[in-house]
Scaffold this motif. Structure first.
Motif, PDB file in Angstrom:
ATOM      1  N   LYS A 164      -7.926   9.327  -1.788  1.00  0.00           N
ATOM      2  CA  LYS A 164      -7.463  10.338  -2.729  1.00  0.00           C
ATOM      3  C   LYS A 164      -8.553  10.683  -3.744  1.00  0.00           C
ATOM      4  CE  LYS A 164      -3.037  10.912  -1.615  1.00  0.00           C
ATOM      5  NZ  LYS A 164      -2.425  12.228  -1.333  1.00  0.00           N
ATOM      6  N   MET A 166       0.721   8.326 -10.719  1.00  0.00           N
ATOM      7  CA  MET A 166       1.051   8.859  -9.409  1.00  0.00           C
ATOM      8  C   MET A 166       2.166   9.884  -9.569  1.00  0.00           C
ATOM      9  SD  MET A 166       0.698   5.056  -8.132  1.00  0.00           S
ATOM     10  CE  MET A 166       0.166   4.700  -9.816  1.00  0.00           C
ATOM     11  N   SER A 218       0.485  -0.625  -5.747  1.00  0.00           N
ATOM     12  CA  SER A 218       1.237   0.596  -6.016  1.00  0.00           C
ATOM     13  C   SER A 218       1.271   1.488  -4.779  1.00  0.00           C
ATOM     14  CB  SER A 218       0.610   1.361  -7.189  1.00  0.00           C
ATOM     15  OG  SER A 218       0.641   0.604  -8.369  1.00  0.00           O
ATOM     16  N   TRP A 219       0.123   1.678  -4.173  1.00  0.00           N
ATOM     17  CA  TRP A 219       0.030   2.539  -2.983  1.00  0.00           C
ATOM     18  C   TRP A 219       0.833   1.950  -1.823  1.00  0.00           C
ATOM     19  CZ3 TRP A 219      -0.917   7.331  -2.253  1.00  0.00           C
ATOM     20  CH2 TRP A 219      -1.284   7.825  -0.994  1.00  0.00           C
ATOM     21  N   ASP A 220       0.783   0.634  -1.681  1.00  0.00           N
ATOM     22  CA  ASP A 220       1.527  -0.044  -0.619  1.00  0.00           C
ATOM     23  C   ASP A 220       3.028   0.148  -0.797  1.00  0.00           C
ATOM     24  OD1 ASP A 220       1.935  -1.677   1.630  1.00  0.00           O
ATOM     25  OD2 ASP A 220       2.023  -3.491   0.419  1.00  0.00           O
ATOM     26  N   TRP A 251      -9.299   4.611  -6.026  1.00  0.00           N
ATOM     27  CA  TRP A 251      -8.346   5.491  -5.332  1.00  0.00           C
ATOM     28  C   TRP A 251      -8.989   6.107  -4.089  1.00  0.00           C
ATOM     29  CZ3 TRP A 251      -3.472   5.457  -5.146  1.00  0.00           C
ATOM     30  CH2 TRP A 251      -2.689   5.152  -6.266  1.00  0.00           C
ATOM     31  N   VAL A 272      -2.681  11.754  -7.507  1.00  0.00           N
ATOM     32  CA  VAL A 272      -3.011  10.715  -8.486  1.00  0.00           C
ATOM     33  C   VAL A 272      -3.934  11.278  -9.559  1.00  0.00           C
ATOM     34  CG1 VAL A 272      -2.718   8.878  -6.804  1.00  0.00           C
ATOM     35  CG2 VAL A 272      -4.984   9.850  -7.167  1.00  0.00           C
ATOM     36  N   THR A 322       3.990   4.047  -0.219  1.00  0.00           N
ATOM     37  CA  THR A 322       3.834   4.623   1.122  1.00  0.00           C
ATOM     38  C   THR A 322       4.413   3.760   2.232  1.00  0.00           C
ATOM     39  OG1 THR A 322       1.613   3.658   1.304  1.00  0.00           O
ATOM     40  CG2 THR A 322       1.783   5.902   0.434  1.00  0.00           C
ATOM     41  N   PRO A 357       2.346  10.142   2.068  1.00  0.00           N
ATOM     42  CA  PRO A 357       1.107  10.046   1.278  1.00  0.00           C
ATOM     43  C   PRO A 357       0.536  11.399   0.895  1.00  0.00           C
ATOM     44  CG  PRO A 357       1.045   8.574   3.174  1.00  0.00           C
ATOM     45  CD  PRO A 357       2.241   9.440   3.354  1.00  0.00           C
ATOM     46  N   ALA A 394      -6.953   4.921  -0.846  1.00  0.00           N
ATOM     47  CA  ALA A 394      -6.045   5.930  -0.306  1.00  0.00           C
ATOM     48  C   ALA A 394      -6.730   7.205   0.164  1.00  0.00           C
ATOM     49  CB  ALA A 394      -4.999   6.283  -1.372  1.00  0.00           C
ATOM     50  N   ILE A 413      -3.746  -1.008  -8.065  1.00  0.00           N
ATOM     51  CA  ILE A 413      -3.687   0.270  -7.343  1.00  0.00           C
ATOM     52  C   ILE A 413      -3.294   0.044  -5.889  1.00  0.00           C
ATOM     53  CG2 ILE A 413      -5.119   2.148  -6.454  1.00  0.00           C
ATOM     54  CD1 ILE A 413      -6.614   2.105  -9.147  1.00  0.00           C
ATOM     55  N   LYS A 414      -3.835  -0.990  -5.255  1.00  0.00           N
ATOM     56  CA  LYS A 414      -3.479  -1.279  -3.864  1.00  0.00           C
ATOM     57  C   LYS A 414      -1.984  -1.551  -3.721  1.00  0.00           C
ATOM     58  CE  LYS A 414      -7.856  -3.168  -2.108  1.00  0.00           C
ATOM     59  NZ  LYS A 414      -8.539  -4.409  -1.628  1.00  0.00           N
TER      60      LYS A 414
END
Length: 692
Positions: free
Chosen positions: A144, A169, A108-110, A138, A125, A113, A120, A142, A105-106
């Protein structure tokens, strides 16, 4: 960002995070349950199930996929919106027992964004209702609040196999579009687009629907490249992205027709289908009337129909193929490498399409006068479909002009009956063995052991479609052992025959050794009672093994001779190596002349007479590539491969059995050379004393 930019940025990121970057696997999967590679996880199914060893713990790739047949079928949706494709590219990163939910997850978010710079606030999500862990991650990573869903956040490749909860996402394309967040009544409106899916592979679902924990926790992520391109290029229609704009421009040039709002669906169909047909044929699919060949033929003819709807007559996809290479050849060099063969096959299909229309119209002209109610019977529509390749919508279009219709229910009934027949054909003992997830892989190197016999333990017995603990003399059975020196049918080489003995007495006559995944299955008839746990001696027929080894090495020499006499573009498309004959299929666009056949045979026999050494070595895949080892077209190899080298003339990746000097082959004789399909030829050959 263009498509080429996105691929590079994605792979560079995961390479910097310790992932091994691998090329796309073939569209032809090593999976009897699938017609095509339908998702990025398909090539890794064995690793995810724990039946194959992982060559790396972190992997990233861009996988080419087709969803146009069977359960995974988007064909009929293409052209009517901007998001469906038959061929698509799946960005993927994989963890095989390494990182799990939090790191996935980290990253993917990196990427979303920081690397590709999405807002963001516009990312929504979702998580599975049972997955508290991912939901909390999450929030921590994030900030979220995930939307928690049920079936939409559970992923599986099919009715059986790896599966687990996932987190998705979604990107908000703007409030000017209709639609609402996932899980709402208006979620399909188009405003929110799924751009990434992280599947947490925790289970293996068996044929009975049971969820069995996988040996290790895995991560399978997938992100549709076409959707990323649309988001990053600020368009709401995938067909307005750079790649498709260029393919549509090429289609305008070939057809002489400009895209308009009225005909845009035809341009979408043609450009989408160009990719599916071009890539599939480049990967070795030959249009035909069965299985995946039938699907590709249907796609090709559907594109041709839309060309005709634009007023175009004659060749279409064959003329557009160079444009496909221009757009995607840098990422997929196999397109250019196989250009001559692919274009030739497409041209043959395009010519056949014209004949199909003519023959199909004759059938229609015969049947139409018999119709009293203005409805064509379903079985007639199905005959047009099954015999002449008419898609149902083509028949409907032709009849619509005559103010007539088709009995669709009757057509579907015929289709269902055909599917049932096809499904019945695919069932068998292979499927039964695949359910035995507890079986360990047979000790693979045992098949190369110089000894003719080996002590083993009986792991499982299959009799009359059921697994049993004991079986009696006279029973026809299939037996799995913990280790065996029998070669199980694989890579075109037929399996060994021989005996299983106990205390010096024969307990089973083995007529064939087959392979299901990584397990060798011994098929034959019992001559004495046997039970699981028994210790037996596996005794191969050494004379048959030696003759098969001669034939296999001769096959390598045959391919080298064909490439020398004909051209270096000749590639193997299949083979059957057995003790009594060799069958070798290869790519070539015409019949060989008598002089060419004689030259090939003479060259093979000159190499046999030279008694060249044949070496069998294991090495990593990069070493094999450096050495120039040839690989079987469309085959996927692990990190460690086996290389067979015959003198200075042949070097191939091969898992089969071979002799140690070419002189042991004795002699080779070409018996026949013929066409088996468009662009594919077949040679049958005898070796050893059978060739004298």
């Amino acid at each position: 960002m263009t498509y080429n930019d996105i691929r590079k940025v994605y792979l560079d990121y995961f390479k910097s995070h310790g992932h091994t970057i691998v090329p796309s696997a073939s569209l032809i999967p090593n999976d009897p349950t699938l017609l095509f590679t339908v998702a990025g996880m398909v090539p890794w199914k064995g690793i995810l199930q724990g039946t194959e060893p992982a060559f790396a713990t972190r992997v990233a790739d861009v996988q080419k996929c087709i969803r146009a047949g069977g359960k995974h079928n988007d064909l009929d949706e293409v052209g009517f919106d901007g998001r469906h494709h038959t061929f698509f590219e799946m960005l993927g990163n994989w963890s095989f027992g390494d990182y799990f939910k939090e790191e996935a997850i980290k990253m993917s978010w990196d990427v979303l964004t920081n690397v590709i710079g999405l807002d963001p606030k516009r990312i929504v999500v979702t998580t599975h209702i049972s997955d508290d862990e991912a939901t909390e991650i999450w929030k921590k990573v994030a900030g979220k609040d995930a939307i928690r869903l049920d079936k939409d956040n559970w992923w599986s490749a099919g009715d059986t196999g790896p599966c687990g909860p996932c987190t998705e996402m979604h990107y908000d394309m703007g409030d000017h579009l209709f639609g609402d967040v996932p899980g709402s009544p208006d979620e399909d409106g188009g405003r929110y687009v799924e751009i990434w899916n992280n599947v947490f592979m925790q289970y293996d679902r068996d044929a009975n629907g049971n969820l069995n924990p996988l040996p290790m926790q895995n991560v399978d992520t997938g992100a549709g490249l076409e959707r990323w391109a649309a988001v990053l290029q600020g368009v709401t229609d995938n067909y307005d992205t750079d790649l498709f704009r260029h393919l549509i421009a090429a289609t305008e040039d070939v057809t002489g027709v400009k895209r308009t709002d009225a005909n845009v669906s035809s341009f979408k169909v043609i450009t989408d289908h160009l990719r599916a047909v071009g890539f599939a044929i480049a990967d070795g699919v030959i249009p035909s009337n069965t299985d995946r060949g039938y699907v590709i033929r249907r796609i090709l003819r559907r594109a041709m129909r839309h060309g005709q709807m634009l007023g175009h007559r004659g060749a279409l996809l064959s003329k557009l193929y160079p444009a496909l290479i221009a757009e995607m050849g840098m990422a997929y060099p196999e397109l250019a490498a196989n250009q001559q063969r692919v274009v030739e096959i497409i041209q043959n299909e395009e010519n056949a399409f014209a004949d199909m229309l003519q023959n199909g119209m004759k059938l229609l002209d015969t049947e139409l006068p018999k119709i009293n109610n203005g409805v064509l019977p379903g079985d007639v529509a199905f005959k047009l479909f099954d015999t002449y390749g008419f898609p149902l919508d083509l028949t409907q279009m032709i009849l619509r002009d005559k103010k007539m219709d088709v009995d669709v229910a009757g057509f579907e009934k015929c289709m269902t009956e055909q599917r049932e027949r096809s499904r019945a054909d695919t069932k068998g003992t292979r499927t039964l063995w695949e359910t035995q997830t507890g079986l360990q892989a047979t000790a693979d190197k045992s098949k190369y052991a110089p000894v003719a016999d080996m002590q083993s333990t009986v792991l499982a017995i299959l009799r009359d479609g059921e697994f049993v603990q004991t079986a009696a003399a006279g029973d026809m059975v299939e037996v799995a052992l913990d280790k065996t020196n029998f070669y199980g049918t694989q890579g075109g080489q037929v399996g060994d025959s021989g005996e299983l003995t106990c205390d010096g007495k024969t307990v089973m006559t083995v007529s064939e050794a087959a392979r299901v995944g990584t397990v060798v299955i011994h098929k034959g008839t019992l001559t004495a009672d046997i039970k699981t746990g028994d210790v037996v001696c596996s005794l191969i027929n050494t004379a048959t093994r030696q003759q098969t080894a001669r034939a296999h090495t001769a096959t390598h020499l045959l391919q080298a001779a064909l490439r020398s006499v004909l051209n270096q573009d000749v590639e193997q498309r299949g083979s059957k190596v057995s003790p009594d004959s060799v069958r070798f299929d290869f790519s070539f666009g015409r019949a060989m002349t008598a002089d060419e056949k004689q030259a090939v045979e003479d060259l093979v026999n000159s190499w046999i007479a030279a008694d060249m050494p044949v070496t069998h070595e294991e090495m990593n895949i990069e070493q094999a590539k450096t050495r120039g080892a040839m690989a079987l077209f469309g085959e996927k190899y692990g990190d460690v491969v086996r290389v067979i080298t015959a003198g200075e003339v042949s070097c191939e990746l091969c898992g089969g059995t071979h002799i140690n000097h070419t002189g042991q082959i004795i002699r080779a004789r070409i018996n026949k050379e013929k066409s088996i399909s468009s662009g594919i030829r077949r040679i049958t050959m005898s070796v050893g004393t059978l060739a004298q």
